[in-house]
Scaffold this motif. Structure first.
Motif, PDB file in Angstrom:
ATOM      1  N   VAL A 128       0.867  -1.178   0.000  1.00  0.00           N
ATOM      2  CA  VAL A 128       0.000   0.000   0.000  1.00  0.00           C
ATOM      3  C   VAL A 128       0.906   1.231   0.000  1.00  0.00           C
ATOM      4  O   VAL A 128       1.816   1.330   0.833  1.00  0.00           O
ATOM      5  CB  VAL A 128      -0.903   0.026   1.259  1.00  0.00           C
ATOM      6  CG1 VAL A 128      -1.892   1.196   1.196  1.00  0.00           C
ATOM      7  CG2 VAL A 128      -1.638  -1.293   1.435  1.00  0.00           C
ATOM      8  N   MET A 129       0.679   2.146  -0.928  1.00  0.00           N
ATOM      9  CA  MET A 129       1.546   3.319  -1.045  1.00  0.00           C
ATOM     10  C   MET A 129       0.732   4.604  -1.142  1.00  0.00           C
ATOM     11  O   MET A 129      -0.430   4.588  -1.521  1.00  0.00           O
ATOM     12  CB  MET A 129       2.436   3.179  -2.281  1.00  0.00           C
ATOM     13  CG  MET A 129       3.373   1.988  -2.202  1.00  0.00           C
ATOM     14  SD  MET A 129       4.552   1.933  -3.588  1.00  0.00           S
ATOM     15  CE  MET A 129       5.655   3.287  -3.135  1.00  0.00           C
ATOM     16  N   THR A 130       1.406   5.694  -0.842  1.00  0.00           N
ATOM     17  CA  THR A 130       0.769   7.000  -1.027  1.00  0.00           C
ATOM     18  C   THR A 130       0.993   7.464  -2.463  1.00  0.00           C
ATOM     19  O   THR A 130       1.885   6.972  -3.174  1.00  0.00           O
ATOM     20  CB  THR A 130       1.388   8.058  -0.095  1.00  0.00           C
ATOM     21  OG1 THR A 130       2.764   8.188  -0.437  1.00  0.00           O
ATOM     22  CG2 THR A 130       1.285   7.648   1.357  1.00  0.00           C
ATOM     23  N   GLY A 131       0.199   8.444  -2.863  1.00  0.00           N
ATOM     24  CA  GLY A 131       0.374   9.019  -4.195  1.00  0.00           C
ATOM     25  C   GLY A 131       1.743   9.669  -4.356  1.00  0.00           C
ATOM     26  O   GLY A 131       2.269   9.782  -5.471  1.00  0.00           O
ATOM     27  N   SER A 132       2.345  10.064  -3.239  1.00  0.00           N
ATOM     28  CA  SER A 132       3.674  10.691  -3.298  1.00  0.00           C
ATOM     29  C   SER A 132       4.788   9.640  -3.239  1.00  0.00           C
ATOM     30  O   SER A 132       5.956   9.979  -3.080  1.00  0.00           O
ATOM     31  CB  SER A 132       3.816  11.676  -2.134  1.00  0.00           C
ATOM     32  OG  SER A 132       3.526  11.027  -0.909  1.00  0.00           O
ATOM     33  N   GLY A 133       4.434   8.350  -3.342  1.00  0.00           N
ATOM     34  CA  GLY A 133       5.462   7.326  -3.506  1.00  0.00           C
ATOM     35  C   GLY A 133       6.071   6.785  -2.221  1.00  0.00           C
ATOM     36  O   GLY A 133       7.133   6.161  -2.246  1.00  0.00           O
ATOM     37  N   LYS A 134       5.404   6.980  -1.086  1.00  0.00           N
ATOM     38  CA  LYS A 134       5.908   6.399   0.154  1.00  0.00           C
ATOM     39  C   LYS A 134       5.082   5.166   0.511  1.00  0.00           C
ATOM     40  O   LYS A 134       3.967   4.969   0.020  1.00  0.00           O
ATOM     41  CB  LYS A 134       5.843   7.440   1.270  1.00  0.00           C
ATOM     42  CG  LYS A 134       6.825   8.599   1.046  1.00  0.00           C
ATOM     43  CD  LYS A 134       7.076   9.355   2.320  1.00  0.00           C
ATOM     44  CE  LYS A 134       8.367  10.158   2.244  1.00  0.00           C
ATOM     45  NZ  LYS A 134       8.674  10.784   3.544  1.00  0.00           N
TER      46      LYS A 134
ATOM     47  N   ILE B 247       2.953   2.633   2.973  1.00  0.00           N
ATOM     48  CA  ILE B 247       2.036   2.596   4.113  1.00  0.00           C
ATOM     49  C   ILE B 247       2.051   1.197   4.723  1.00  0.00           C
ATOM     50  O   ILE B 247       2.093   1.035   5.933  1.00  0.00           O
ATOM     51  CB  ILE B 247       0.607   2.965   3.659  1.00  0.00           C
ATOM     52  CG1 ILE B 247       0.565   4.407   3.147  1.00  0.00           C
ATOM     53  CG2 ILE B 247      -0.402   2.761   4.770  1.00  0.00           C
ATOM     54  CD1 ILE B 247       0.919   5.444   4.191  1.00  0.00           C
ATOM     55  N   GLU B 248       1.983   0.199   3.875  1.00  0.00           N
ATOM     56  CA  GLU B 248       2.029  -1.191   4.330  1.00  0.00           C
ATOM     57  C   GLU B 248       2.831  -2.015   3.330  1.00  0.00           C
ATOM     58  O   GLU B 248       2.664  -1.854   2.121  1.00  0.00           O
ATOM     59  CB  GLU B 248       0.619  -1.811   4.381  1.00  0.00           C
ATOM     60  CG  GLU B 248      -0.271  -1.330   5.483  1.00  0.00           C
ATOM     61  CD  GLU B 248      -0.132  -2.122   6.788  1.00  0.00           C
ATOM     62  OE1 GLU B 248       0.350  -3.276   6.756  1.00  0.00           O
ATOM     63  OE2 GLU B 248      -0.511  -1.578   7.841  1.00  0.00           O
ATOM     64  N   VAL B 249       3.656  -2.901   3.856  1.00  0.00           N
ATOM     65  CA  VAL B 249       4.350  -3.894   3.042  1.00  0.00           C
ATOM     66  C   VAL B 249       4.088  -5.236   3.702  1.00  0.00           C
ATOM     67  O   VAL B 249       4.474  -5.442   4.850  1.00  0.00           O
ATOM     68  CB  VAL B 249       5.858  -3.605   3.000  1.00  0.00           C
ATOM     69  CG1 VAL B 249       6.607  -4.739   2.283  1.00  0.00           C
ATOM     70  CG2 VAL B 249       6.142  -2.275   2.318  1.00  0.00           C
ATOM     71  N   GLN B 250       3.368  -6.114   3.030  1.00  0.00           N
ATOM     72  CA  GLN B 250       3.075  -7.419   3.621  1.00  0.00           C
ATOM     73  C   GLN B 250       3.489  -8.505   2.661  1.00  0.00           C
ATOM     74  O   GLN B 250       2.760  -8.843   1.726  1.00  0.00           O
ATOM     75  CB  GLN B 250       1.578  -7.548   3.912  1.00  0.00           C
ATOM     76  CG  GLN B 250       1.075  -6.537   4.925  1.00  0.00           C
ATOM     77  CD  GLN B 250      -0.201  -7.010   5.614  1.00  0.00           C
ATOM     78  OE1 GLN B 250      -0.938  -7.829   5.078  1.00  0.00           O
ATOM     79  NE2 GLN B 250      -0.446  -6.500   6.804  1.00  0.00           N
TER      80      GLN B 250
ATOM     81  N   THR C 210       4.383  -1.505   8.722  1.00  0.00           N
ATOM     82  CA  THR C 210       3.213  -0.643   8.841  1.00  0.00           C
ATOM     83  C   THR C 210       3.645   0.766   9.212  1.00  0.00           C
ATOM     84  O   THR C 210       4.400   0.949  10.169  1.00  0.00           O
ATOM     85  CB  THR C 210       2.293  -1.180   9.953  1.00  0.00           C
ATOM     86  OG1 THR C 210       1.849  -2.471   9.572  1.00  0.00           O
ATOM     87  CG2 THR C 210       1.096  -0.280  10.183  1.00  0.00           C
ATOM     88  N   ALA C 211       3.138   1.737   8.457  1.00  0.00           N
ATOM     89  CA  ALA C 211       3.385   3.131   8.821  1.00  0.00           C
ATOM     90  C   ALA C 211       2.420   3.505   9.922  1.00  0.00           C
ATOM     91  O   ALA C 211       1.240   3.710   9.658  1.00  0.00           O
ATOM     92  CB  ALA C 211       3.151   4.014   7.598  1.00  0.00           C
ATOM     93  N   GLU C 212       2.888   3.531  11.168  1.00  0.00           N
ATOM     94  CA  GLU C 212       1.973   3.830  12.268  1.00  0.00           C
ATOM     95  C   GLU C 212       1.635   5.309  12.305  1.00  0.00           C
ATOM     96  O   GLU C 212       0.489   5.693  12.461  1.00  0.00           O
ATOM     97  CB  GLU C 212       2.580   3.410  13.618  1.00  0.00           C
ATOM     98  CG  GLU C 212       2.769   1.916  13.771  1.00  0.00           C
ATOM     99  CD  GLU C 212       1.450   1.139  13.915  1.00  0.00           C
ATOM    100  OE1 GLU C 212       0.395   1.776  14.054  1.00  0.00           O
ATOM    101  OE2 GLU C 212       1.495  -0.108  13.868  1.00  0.00           O
TER     102      GLU C 212
END
Lengths: 239, 239, 239, 239, 239, 239
Positions: free
Chosen positions: A191-197, A199-202, B204-206
């Motif tokens: 899961v990533m942000t539109g700015s390329g960071k 959020i979740e890596v599973q 996870t980005a907390e």
């Protein structure tokens, strides 16, 4: 190397996002990743859970579920079984965490946003389709709430998209349908942000442990896929 | 930069693994990561779930749970609430997937291994302690089953260990206790084999999205921590 | 006549009471009656159940439970089954009633004490070990609450201990381990105060009805056992 | 000293046992202890629980429950709450254990006897009325099964009756109605055979611990009450 | 054409209504339609459900249930199964809707009337007996509440009775016992007011679709049966 | 007299039936009655419930459910609440009974047909839309099973359609949307065969009892509406 459905390894399935699929919800869309079809709906209610009262901040929850005949073999209805299964719980929590990353809860006031992602048809990647579609429905809902004056601030901080990647016969591939998913040695949802960071890596070794270079290849592929999805979300929202 | 408990950023808490803590279980241990204390027990029963019958292969399941007073504030008992919470479900599934990666199920015969990880005291990292301890209890259980003749093959394929890592005030740190965990911007649980490959990566980005270089730093730290734990497991098993 | 484990009929198993086994609980102990091992934890929270509000009096509840691998054959987890079994319910109620007899609830203020007795390993007499250990943890918790100023009165009115007795092959015996328990014709659990009065007497004809003289012999043996346990509790609390 | 309802301390309330109150059940009765009114029904089914299969022995279970408006204030229906309460569980288990003492299960064949005791109106002593009535219904059911040829042996080994006793204002009293029950310092339920032996003794210090002499007085009173009930059962069965 | 029990097609079974069968309930009766026996109890409590607060209006709910041995073969207890079955839910809702039609809720004040209909013995027509009996118990309860001053208005607007009708071997028949009910081609439950209007019409083609003329014949029979029941209710209330 | 949406009293809303909306189900359709939108899916599985085994006959079950955001205000998910509500139960049973009337179960062999009707958006008449759509999906499923050879007989005996009717301000009206439904004095759901016979008639006095002439008017309107729906079903199946 081409795939059963003719795609290149780094190519998404056909993506469709139909906004406003429901008449009552504050925001909604039907999102399709190939044959995977998820109905995303967003409701806003006054008030927050007890543990958050008096904080001045809002809250956002999500529930993911699958219709009994979304899959090839009918599965028993969780309401009839009387309990939510582990997989459903896990994905609901993932969707909630992911979408909370799109929102500055302090800008919501003491309101709760409830997101429902119901899988009408499943063909792999249901959780990533759910997150990607939920973001679009969320934007519509927030705009609706602002028009109504229910939200005064500007709670949306970044866009959110998600994609699955996996290694099949040694090749990293993007956006796996069911037939690829069951064969994957390793399977990752990002899961990533539109700015390329991130959020979740599973990442999960389904059939074989993976090494660092495989992990790197999967991450690169996911970055590409999320960037594509971010563009498609923007197009849908601009339409 | 030192931490509240005096450790360097890449240092594990004191780790204790007490084998054979239970008299009845085929294998068991009490594993401690600092103040986190998890009782791991392994039972073997004849037979496999219905969907696996006739396959000639075994199965392995795991359940994770927390005693009501394991945490600072007493939490309601899930049996009394009548349902298993989402977090419990999610971690039980993670423990099961992780330990299945240690086992060649075709070498088990149609037997089921049930792993129970009960958190007696929680101070961060309970799921990684559970996985690390469960592996040690599993080795004892498998040896016990082989001595009894219940297992003829050699089902153990690699060792498994797990550790948490996180970014706190911009610094990547290993093995977070509760006070660090709640402050972490990003939080990752990593499960690895003794041979240095990945089984699970769950980041996870907390509080803030993380970029690729932060992700790389966390992975490197986890590789270091898992290697340390693998060595400690080996020492416990050799004792 | 000696017993399998070498004890005389009126002798307790080795009793160990380890205070402060947990770091978070207001009071806790690990109590062992031979191989039976129960973790007792006591928490205090502000407020009382709805039906007691405004009474100015406190409340005390207890929950007893067993880990799945506490017994020789793994038993299914009650949280997973979604309901508390009859035996668990019955013992939880017994523990609660017994410990309430130790406390003058009017001295507690409108606070609730929650006692958790989790059986880590079972070898007969788990409910009596739970009650005996819970009393020790309760004393520590009450002292802790008084130091904090949360409790102003002096709620402890007497000490509480419990023991099992039974008739095996016609001989009354004290503190039955599992191998004796299953063979007992009659089985009785007795809860007494430190001053030698009865709180609960629960006698059950497991395999044969019992007459009045057998009942009298069992009661005498229980009086002896509870007196011994009262002394051991005092020693543990003085340590 | 006379009681509110004019009885002497060692006198039962008016007892009525109406056999055959139901048309479908193998055996049934409506039993009344004063205003307490319990409908007891006994059914027999082929087969035994899984853990007893192949033993050649039968089984007997019992369920006790209370209608919502049996008590002065309506209580919520357990089916609607979705769980059986602790008190219900505890009494169901007591009724089952007590009636199993009346039966030689090896004479039943692999059949199961199910006893249902439903409290239609509650005024104290519901569990003892349930046990006393269930025995009468059981006799009728066993005779019915023998006539049908479903049971060949002679499973009934002794009669069973139960009564409550308690100490009120220092006086031991027999068969307590609700108004006495709530005031009792100590409360005991005793189950006995027709031949005067004990099956269950359950004494509880409700408001004050009791000493050995009080216990003795209560036991003597219970012996008297059970003997009276045994006679009334015999009269009902002879009618 | 006569029926197995000697009745003419348009004749009710013997109907008995015993008022005041319970001592605690505000109103109660035992109603019998032949061998069908239902205990109806009515309680009143202050307050209304949350969604009705502040409306100044009362509420009325009903629960229908069956004892396990009410039927020929014992059925499992819903409290033990942990859920209310569909049939029970459906009939509870029907009883509630039907009795609400008898009441002007604005005359009740913010009080809730709870009706419990427990089938002690079932021989067809349990839901219609429940409704018919519940009305009588409701009248007694309302009068009781008015005497107490808890209800100031005059909430009863009309009487309510219900009956089953069905087509058996082509002949419409009134008030079906179980043996007729299972053979009926079509089966209808009709709830009517004492003034001859309809509250509920529920017709079901059990074995064969029905045409308009059959429907008309069934409605005529139901009108006759409800008129008879209305008269019997009045006689019971005048007694 | 025209209605808010411009229809005449005896006119259906725009009806759309989209066959084959799902790829996996044996038969499926999305049925729309105005804004009411129900997804109907039909699966066939080998085997029948236990009580029907060895009969040589098939079985048909149905489940009806509503998505949380199908209605204007989000409703809690039944799987999360852990129980199926009374309304859901009642409608599921109605859909099952209605569709079983379309099928000769002896022609199915020992197979079970499972019908799922999930309301994606609700605007009145969801149960009648569900039944009407389920019939179309059932035809496609049966044809699919016959092509596969799974069903050899010819189980479809008649078509089934359903419609709601009600009296609003004294005028009988066909096919009520939500705004009319809440205002209706009387409300009736009628299920009919394609040959014009009745399967279910469920009339309820919502706000006022209804007399025989009103009932007759509603039945006539329902006959008209079901005939229209039967024609639309045929057109959809011929397309």
């Amino acid at each position: 190397m081409t795939r059963e459905d003719g795609r290149t390894p780094d190519e998404l399935r056909p993506i469709t996002i139909t906004r406003g699929w429901l008449d009552h919800a504050a925001g909604s869309c039907l999102v399709e990743f190939g044959k995977t079809r998820v109905l995303c709906a967003v409701a806003a209610t006054e008030g927050v859970p007890r543990w958050r009262k008096g904080s001045g901040m809002g809250w956002l929850t999500a529930e993911y579920a699958m219709l009994p005949q979304a899959t090839h073999d009918r599965s028993a209805r969780e309401s009839v079984k009387g309990k939510v299964g582990g997989r459903t719980h896990e994905i609901s929590r993932l969707v909630g965490r992911s979408l909370r990353a799109a929102v500055d809860l302090s800008q919501l006031g003491e309101n709760t946003i409830a997101i429902d992602c119901d899988v009408l048809q499943a063909d792999g990647g249901t959780r990533t389709a759910a997150i990607t579609g939920a973001y679009v429905a969320l934007v519509d809902a927030v705009n609706h709430l602002k028009q109504q004056g229910a939200v005064k601030g500007d709670p949306l901080v970044d866009s959110i998209a998600a994609v699955s990647v996996g290694i099949i016969d040694g090749t990293p591939m993007l956006d796996l349908p069911y037939v690829e998913d069951v064969r994957a040695e390793t399977d990752m949802n990002v899961v990533m942000t539109g700015s390329g960071k991130f959020i979740e890596v599973q990442g999960t070794a389904e059939n074989a442990p993976f090494d660092r270079s495989e992990l790197d290849a999967l991450l690169a592929l996911a970055e590409k896929g999320c960037a594509d999805l971010t563009r498609l979300q923007r197009e849908a929202l601009d339409a």
